[in-house]
Design a protein around this motif. Structure first.
Motif, short mmCIF file in Angstrom:
data_model
loop_
_atom_site.label_atom_id
_atom_site.label_comp_id
_atom_site.label_asym_id
_atom_site.label_seq_id
_atom_site.Cartn_x
_atom_site.Cartn_y
_atom_site.Cartn_z
N THR A 195 0.82 -1.21 0.00
CA THR A 195 0.00 0.00 0.00
C THR A 195 0.86 1.26 0.00
OG1 THR A 195 -1.77 -1.16 1.18
CG2 THR A 195 -1.80 1.25 1.24
N VAL A 196 1.96 1.23 0.74
CA VAL A 196 2.76 2.46 0.93
C VAL A 196 3.96 2.53 0.00
CG1 VAL A 196 2.05 2.59 3.35
CG2 VAL A 196 4.20 1.45 2.77
N LEU A 197 4.03 1.67 -0.99
CA LEU A 197 5.17 1.71 -1.91
C LEU A 197 5.33 3.07 -2.60
CD1 LEU A 197 5.52 -1.73 -3.75
CD2 LEU A 197 7.24 -0.51 -2.43
N LEU A 262 8.68 6.16 -11.46
CA LEU A 262 8.39 4.93 -10.71
C LEU A 262 7.29 5.17 -9.68
CD1 LEU A 262 9.03 1.99 -9.96
CD2 LEU A 262 10.83 2.85 -8.44
N THR A 263 7.34 6.32 -9.00
CA THR A 263 6.31 6.65 -8.01
C THR A 263 4.94 6.71 -8.65
OG1 THR A 263 7.92 7.90 -6.69
CG2 THR A 263 5.58 8.35 -6.31
N ARG A 264 4.84 7.40 -9.79
CA ARG A 264 3.54 7.52 -10.46
C ARG A 264 3.05 6.17 -10.98
NH1 ARG A 264 6.00 12.45 -11.76
NH2 ARG A 264 6.96 11.64 -13.65
N TRP A 265 3.98 5.33 -11.46
CA TRP A 265 3.60 4.00 -11.94
C TRP A 265 3.07 3.14 -10.79
CZ3 TRP A 265 5.76 -0.95 -11.02
CH2 TRP A 265 5.28 -1.96 -11.86
N LEU A 266 3.75 3.22 -9.63
CA LEU A 266 3.29 2.47 -8.47
C LEU A 266 1.94 2.97 -7.97
CD1 LEU A 266 6.65 2.13 -6.50
CD2 LEU A 266 5.40 0.30 -7.64
N GLU A 267 1.73 4.28 -8.05
CA GLU A 267 0.42 4.82 -7.65
C GLU A 267 -0.70 4.29 -8.55
OE1 GLU A 267 1.05 8.99 -7.82
OE2 GLU A 267 1.80 9.15 -5.76
N ARG A 268 -0.41 4.17 -9.85
CA ARG A 268 -1.43 3.62 -10.75
C ARG A 268 -1.66 2.14 -10.45
NH1 ARG A 268 1.38 6.84 -14.58
NH2 ARG A 268 2.50 5.00 -15.30
N ARG A 269 -0.59 1.40 -10.16
CA ARG A 269 -0.73 -0.02 -9.89
C ARG A 269 -1.49 -0.29 -8.60
NH1 ARG A 269 2.63 -3.89 -12.14
NH2 ARG A 269 1.39 -5.26 -10.81
N GLY A 271 -3.72 1.69 -7.35
CA GLY A 271 -5.01 2.38 -7.37
C GLY A 271 -4.99 3.71 -6.67
N GLY A 272 -3.74 4.30 -6.51
CA GLY A 272 -3.64 5.61 -5.90
C GLY A 272 -3.72 5.60 -4.40
N THR A 273 -3.74 4.40 -3.78
CA THR A 273 -3.80 4.35 -2.31
C THR A 273 -2.45 4.60 -1.74
OG1 THR A 273 -3.42 1.97 -2.37
CG2 THR A 273 -5.71 2.71 -2.31
N ALA A 274 -2.39 5.23 -0.59
CA ALA A 274 -1.13 5.54 0.09
C ALA A 274 -1.34 5.51 1.59
CB ALA A 274 -0.64 6.90 -0.35
#
Length: 274
Positions: A195-197, A262-269, A271-274
């Motif tokens: 979730t926090v990646l 990489l941060t934006r790609w991980l956010e898309r993967r 679902g934008g959760t953090a």
């Protein structure tokens, strides 16, 4: 009482999409005009001599690879300490034991409230004077100082990630006979890290830039990070104006731009959760 219908009629002639297109066209025109003014008014010969001085670049280019590698080393050293200590602090914040929560809360509030540069200087000067511990490794200084600051921010990120794990999964794991520690390791932490990646990657990006604060401590030339080598080249007055800073900035971008993607790609993967 008369009503001016001409203005309303002229406005009604354009649909919202057409008005938006006209607005964008006006903004593009203004921006293009400003760009033309800058291009025409700039003294390009002076810009080339000051920012893109090849002679100055050739003098510095041989030292950049080592400084680039040092910056990565200092960043990773701080990140390892930050994520390890931050995870521990997050678990302490969520503990049912009161003193653990108090210690973690005081730590995070303290290190989030003071400048990272102050921590770097304190670690470099206070450890030898107060405790007789002399650190000759800049990587160790970076790990202790920048890692301690990063841990305070990572702790809050990890705490949010742990709390985001559905309680039903924890209850299901416990019903299968898993201990609290095993449930934490096998079920909770893997999902929390996923979730926090994105914010963790962003923290790595910030740490890369924070290594520039290490210029304030004593280093040998072989230990220089990017900002230190650029600052020394600039203060030496060897010519080339801002060329050293331009090269150093380009090196930082080589690191930070891929991390940003990489941060934006991980956010898309995720679902934008953090």
């Amino acid at each position: 009482m008369t009503v001016d219908l001409s203005a309303e009629a002229s406005t009604a002639r354009f649909s919202p999409r057409q008005r938006a297109r006209i607005s964008r066209g006006v903004q593009y025109t203004v921006l293009l005009a400003l760009l033309v003014v800058v291009l025409v008014s700039a003294d390009w010969s002076r810009v080339g001599e000051t920012v893109f001085n090849l002679a100055s670049a050739q003098e510095l280019i041989g030292d950049l690879p080592q400084a680039f590698l040092n910056t990565l080393t200092y960043t990773l050293a701080a990140f390892v300490v930050g994520i390890t200590l931050g995870t521990l602090l997050a678990l302490m914040r969520l503990s049912s034991v009161g003193p653990y929560r108090w210690i973690a809360t005081v730590y995070t509030e303290f290190f989030r409230g003071i400048p990272a540069l102050l921590v770097v200087i304190t670690v470099y000067y206070a450890l030898p004077q107060a405790f007789g511990i002399s650190l000759s490794s800049v990587a160790a200084i970076s790990a202790i100082s920048l890692g301690s600051v990063a841990a305070a921010y990572i702790a809050e990120t990890m705490r949010a990630g742990i709390q985001a794990v559905p309680k039903g999964q924890v209850e299901a794991a416990r019903s299968l006979g898993m201990s609290h520690t095993r449930t934490l390791i096998k079920v909770v932490l893997p999902q929390a890290f996923r979730t926090v990646l994105p914010p963790l990657t962003n923290e790595l990006l910030l740490l890369t830039k924070d290594t520039s604060l290490l210029f304030a401590i004593g280093m040998t030339p072989v230990q220089y990070e990017l900002t230190k080598i650029g600052r020394d080249a600039l203060s030496s007055g060897a010519g080339g104006g801002l060329t050293p800073l331009f090269l150093v900035g380009a090196c930082y971008l080589i690191i930070t731009i891929p991390l940003g993607f990489l941060t934006r790609w991980l956010e898309r993967r995720t679902g934008g959760t953090a």
